[in-house]
Design a protein around this motif. Structure first.
Motif, PDB file in Angstrom:
ATOM      1  N   LEU A   3      11.064  -2.577  56.794  1.00 10.60           N
ATOM      2  CA  LEU A   3      10.270  -1.374  57.049  1.00 10.60           C
ATOM      3  C   LEU A   3       8.801  -1.736  56.891  1.00 10.60           C
ATOM      4  O   LEU A   3       8.423  -2.364  55.898  1.00 10.60           O
ATOM      5  N   GLU A  59       9.836   8.561  57.003  1.00  8.72           N
ATOM      6  CA  GLU A  59      11.177   9.167  57.155  1.00  8.72           C
ATOM      7  C   GLU A  59      11.590   9.242  58.615  1.00  8.72           C
ATOM      8  O   GLU A  59      12.743   9.003  58.965  1.00  8.72           O
ATOM      9  N   LEU A  62      12.695   5.768  59.853  1.00  8.00           N
ATOM     10  CA  LEU A  62      14.064   5.437  59.419  1.00  8.00           C
ATOM     11  C   LEU A  62      15.085   6.226  60.236  1.00  8.00           C
ATOM     12  O   LEU A  62      16.085   5.674  60.711  1.00  8.00           O
ATOM     13  N   SER A  68      19.403   3.941  56.796  1.00  4.73           N
ATOM     14  CA  SER A  68      19.140   4.712  55.576  1.00  4.73           C
ATOM     15  C   SER A  68      18.353   3.836  54.602  1.00  4.73           C
ATOM     16  O   SER A  68      18.190   2.633  54.815  1.00  4.73           O
ATOM     17  N   TRP A  69      17.864   4.442  53.537  1.00  4.63           N
ATOM     18  CA  TRP A  69      17.064   3.712  52.551  1.00  4.63           C
ATOM     19  C   TRP A  69      17.763   2.441  52.072  1.00  4.63           C
ATOM     20  O   TRP A  69      17.116   1.414  51.879  1.00  4.63           O
ATOM     21  N   THR A  70      19.087   2.545  51.883  1.00  4.17           N
ATOM     22  CA  THR A  70      19.803   1.401  51.310  1.00  4.17           C
ATOM     23  C   THR A  70      19.904   0.217  52.287  1.00  4.17           C
ATOM     24  O   THR A  70      20.210  -0.898  51.887  1.00  4.17           O
ATOM     25  N   ASP A  71      19.634   0.470  53.579  1.00  2.62           N
ATOM     26  CA  ASP A  71      19.666  -0.628  54.556  1.00  2.62           C
ATOM     27  C   ASP A  71      18.398  -1.480  54.489  1.00  2.62           C
ATOM     28  O   ASP A  71      18.355  -2.596  55.018  1.00  2.62           O
ATOM     29  N   VAL A  72      17.335  -0.920  53.910  1.00  2.50           N
ATOM     30  CA  VAL A  72      16.030  -1.611  53.923  1.00  2.50           C
ATOM     31  C   VAL A  72      16.055  -2.796  52.963  1.00  2.50           C
ATOM     32  O   VAL A  72      16.331  -2.645  51.778  1.00  2.50           O
ATOM     33  N   VAL A  75       9.983  -4.477  52.450  1.00  4.80           N
ATOM     34  CA  VAL A  75       8.967  -3.521  52.891  1.00  4.80           C
ATOM     35  C   VAL A  75       7.660  -4.277  53.089  1.00  4.80           C
ATOM     36  O   VAL A  75       7.249  -5.065  52.238  1.00  4.80           O
ATOM     37  N   LEU A  97       7.754   1.902  47.468  1.00  4.12           N
ATOM     38  CA  LEU A  97       9.103   1.869  48.041  1.00  4.12           C
ATOM     39  C   LEU A  97       9.815   0.571  47.689  1.00  4.12           C
ATOM     40  O   LEU A  97      11.010   0.580  47.358  1.00  4.12           O
ATOM     41  N   LEU A 101      13.252   0.521  45.757  1.00  7.53           N
ATOM     42  CA  LEU A 101      14.442  -0.003  46.430  1.00  7.53           C
ATOM     43  C   LEU A 101      14.878  -1.353  45.861  1.00  7.53           C
ATOM     44  O   LEU A 101      15.920  -1.892  46.238  1.00  7.53           O
TER      45      LEU A 101
END
Ligand code: KG4
Ligand code: ZN
Length: 332
Positions: A3, A59, A62, A68-72, A75, A97, A101
């Motif tokens: 991201l 957001e 994504l 989803s957040w857990t895929d990132v 950063v 982030l 994360l």
């Protein structure tokens, strides 16, 4: 899955990319209309707007990428150069982030984003001369490979895009000035006025555009607003002459056969025509960043970050912003 967040000037942007460099989403929220009334970017307005936009823009990026957040897994954030108060927003969001994360943070140089954008999506970056022409920068860089750069020349005062913006303001045109000046130049005669080609014979690869803007101001006072189209055309020809001349000189000097053009002024059709012609004549291939990548965006930051990440570069969360162009960056 990476991201990227960008907020160095007046665009709040986020993008999601996976490797091999494949773009999954790119969201840009431009504040240009908010700065238009002032004829330039107002830092305080920019940072407040970034603060409002950064969360929703990330957001949306994504959501559009369908991740989803857990895929990132990493950063990236632009840490410079740019407006300090604007950079702080995106860089802090990116670092925050990464911390939340539990993934690495990559500090990305905005200029590297532009520089590599003509090769967007490629796994290998070929040796080339990079011309970055935007509202904030006018640079010539020797690109040996991704991450290996040498600064050959830069503007000593105004950037090329800044000159367009200032001339537009003088002539009572809108902001950003580049597209407005270019449109009016189409109706004008470029040979009517001879404007200075500053530093054309300086023997180096640096630029200067502030004298040109001043020359337009004096000429305007002399000939009046009726000559606006001819002034635009004559101004544009002077800018393009210098950019083409110095870029080809750089390619000759280093012996590169590829010229890579990026940044907002890279949208200019006259520059594209003249540089392409001159490139053919010199046996060089001229590659322009695609129009959607010329303005500020996070896709180019993600692309630079994927190359950095592959090379094993990870920045600490203590990484600070750097508003000015960091010339050490270009001597690695
Ligand atoms: O890359 P960019 O969106 O932002 C910066 O990083 O500065 O570049 C914006 C600059 C502005 O100065 C704008 O006037 C200029 O690019 N620009 C143009 C054209 N379109 C945008 N300059 C000349 N001709 C254009 N068609
Ligand atoms: Zn830029």
């Amino acid at each position: 899955m990476l991201l990227a967040v960008e907020s160095s000037c007046d665009e709040t942007a986020a993008a999601v990319m996976d490797g091999p460099p494949r773009l999954l989403s790119s969201v840009v929220a431009s504040q240009a209309v908010m700065h238009a009334a002032y004829g330039g970017v107002v830092p305080e307005v920019a940072s407040r707007e970034h603060l409002l936009q950064v969360g929703p823009v990330i957001e949306r990026a994504l959501a559009e990428a369908g991740v989803s957040w857990t895929d990132v897994q990493a950063v990236a954030g632009t840490t410079g150069p740019g407006l300090a108060s604007a950079l702080l927003v995106g860089a802090a969001a990116g670092k925050g982030l990464a911390l939340a994360l539990g993934c690495p943070f990559l500090a990305i140089n905005h200029v590297e984003g532009h520089l590599l954008s003509p090769f967007f999506g490629k796994e290998e970056i070929p040796p080339a001369i990079g011309l970055v022409v935007s509202g904030g920068h006018t640079l010539l860089v020797d690109i040996e490979a991704a991450g290996r750069y040498r600064l050959l020349g830069r503007t000593l005062d105004d950037a090329a895009g800044e000159a367009y913006d200032k001339v537009a303001k003088l002539l009572g045109l809108g902001y950003p000035g580049g597209p407005e000046v270019e449109a009016l130049a189409h109706e004008g005669l470029a040979t009517r006025f001879t404007l200075p080609r500053s530093m054309m014979n300086s023997g180096d690869l640096h630029f200067s555009f502030s004298g040109l803007k001043t020359a337009v101001r004096y000429l305007l006072a002399e000939v009046g607003g009726d000559a606006r189209a001819d002034l635009c055309a004559s101004f544009q020809e002077a800018v393009v002459d210098v950019l083409v001349d110095k870029t080809l000189a750089a390619a000759r000097l280093v012996g590169r056969k590829i010229i890579a053009v990026s940044g907002g002024v890279g949208l200019n059709q006259r520059l594209r025509e003249r540089l392409s012609e001159a490139g053919v004549a010199a046996g060089c291939e001229v590659v322009f960043a695609e129009p959607w990548l010329c303005g500020d965006n996070a896709a180019m930051i993600a692309f630079a970050a994927v190359h950095r990440w592959r090379a094993g570069a990870v920045s600490g969360l203590g990484e600070d912003i750097f508003p000015s162009l960091d010339s050490d960056f270009f001597h690695q």
